[in-house]
Write an enzyme that holds these catalytic residues in place. Sequence first.
Site, mmCIF file in Angstrom:
data_model
loop_
_atom_site.group_PDB
_atom_site.id
_atom_site.type_symbol
_atom_site.label_atom_id
_atom_site.label_comp_id
_atom_site.label_asym_id
_atom_site.label_seq_id
_atom_site.Cartn_x
_atom_site.Cartn_y
_atom_site.Cartn_z
ATOM 1 N N LYS A 88 0.842 -1.201 0.000
ATOM 2 C CA LYS A 88 0.000 0.000 0.000
ATOM 3 C C LYS A 88 0.877 1.250 0.000
ATOM 4 O O LYS A 88 0.603 2.215 -0.716
ATOM 5 C CB LYS A 88 -0.952 -0.027 1.205
ATOM 6 C CG LYS A 88 -2.069 -1.057 1.015
ATOM 7 C CD LYS A 88 -2.767 -1.446 2.307
ATOM 8 C CE LYS A 88 -3.745 -2.595 2.050
ATOM 9 N NZ LYS A 88 -4.255 -3.214 3.272
ATOM 10 N N ASP A 146 -11.270 3.098 4.487
ATOM 11 C CA ASP A 146 -11.554 1.685 4.238
ATOM 12 C C ASP A 146 -12.916 1.269 4.808
ATOM 13 O O ASP A 146 -13.205 0.080 4.931
ATOM 14 C CB ASP A 146 -10.433 0.808 4.832
ATOM 15 C CG ASP A 146 -10.414 -0.601 4.224
ATOM 16 O OD1 ASP A 146 -11.020 -0.799 3.148
ATOM 17 O OD2 ASP A 146 -9.810 -1.502 4.824
ATOM 18 N N GLN A 160 -4.390 -1.975 9.736
ATOM 19 C CA GLN A 160 -4.306 -3.287 9.081
ATOM 20 C C GLN A 160 -4.939 -4.369 9.961
ATOM 21 O O GLN A 160 -4.613 -4.502 11.136
ATOM 22 C CB GLN A 160 -2.834 -3.611 8.772
ATOM 23 C CG GLN A 160 -2.636 -4.890 7.988
ATOM 24 C CD GLN A 160 -3.240 -4.860 6.582
ATOM 25 O OE1 GLN A 160 -3.164 -3.866 5.872
ATOM 26 N NE2 GLN A 160 -3.881 -5.943 6.191
#
Length: 281
Positions: free
Chosen positions: A55, A122, A99
């Site tokens: 990323k 996200d 994450q």
Amino acid sequence: MTEQTLILDGARVAQDIKDGLVSRVKRLSEQGITPCLATILVGDDPASATYVRMKGNACRRLGMESLKITLDAGTTTEELIREIQKLNADPNVHGILLQHPVPHQIDERAAFDAIAIEKDVDGVTTLGFAQNAFGFAAYPSCTPAAIIAILDYYRIPVEGKHAVVVGRSPILGKPVSLMLLNRNATVTICHSRTKGLGDIVSQAEIVVAAVGKPKFIQGDWIQDGAVILDAGYNEGNVGDVDYEACLEKASAITPVPAGVGPVTIAMLLKHTVDAAEKQLG
Ligand code: NAP
């Protein structure tokens, strides 16, 4: 492979999304803003470390910034939330990605919900999830958004189709089910307690695999002409679908790798650029 099976090329879809971002990143930089994604990695899970690195690299290739926060495996929920709050308050950070998965001592829901909604690129906060369910999220979860982007890119109709989603996680199975429902699909959601899974999948015109088990979806479950989207990513670059067997039946299928994965990253970049542009007012 039947002659007409379309391989849904995630690398191509991802490139198309990233091409659309180049001029937007340039325009922002002319105004003194560099879109910045902060990633938080708790612990030393090698797969998670690889995802975070990918990323970061993707950000840099596009002229964006990435800020990597690495916390040790013993981090408490409170310590993690304090780090998130610092990022919430930092005007140079536009998107925050925690994450998943985090070590078990951490209350993951509390940590996700500590992310400011305007930086939740996200779609992991409770509010972001709910907005997505209602169909007006600024930033739906990136993997579900990637699946929809692939369907859109290839102009695969969703309305009125029977979609079967295998998996109901809050970051993948549930949100993609709701997004397909919002596109007027008839959606069946399956999970570990579902009975007669193969029979249910065999009724699907669209199959989304979000299980986390290599080659789990069998070829003989697939109806002729079904469209298959494999979000799975397991050790050894293997998806959740038995690709070779399903290829024979499907009208279209995403490979692993180079299917849903690269589009997920492109979506994350897009959401971060969207968030940076909001700073301009
Ligand atoms: P997860 O949180 O472990 O959820 C897995 C889901 O599969 C659960 O809902 C579980 O049901 C269901 N399941 C497990 N065994 C099953 C069985 N035998 N029959 C039917 N359903 C079963 O996983 P996730 O985070 O959603 O990830 C799923 C996959 O997508 C993984 O391979 C992951 O690596 C991949 N992924 C890829 C990307 C990408 O960018 N491509 C991003 C995120 C995730 P229960 O709810 O009943 O336990």
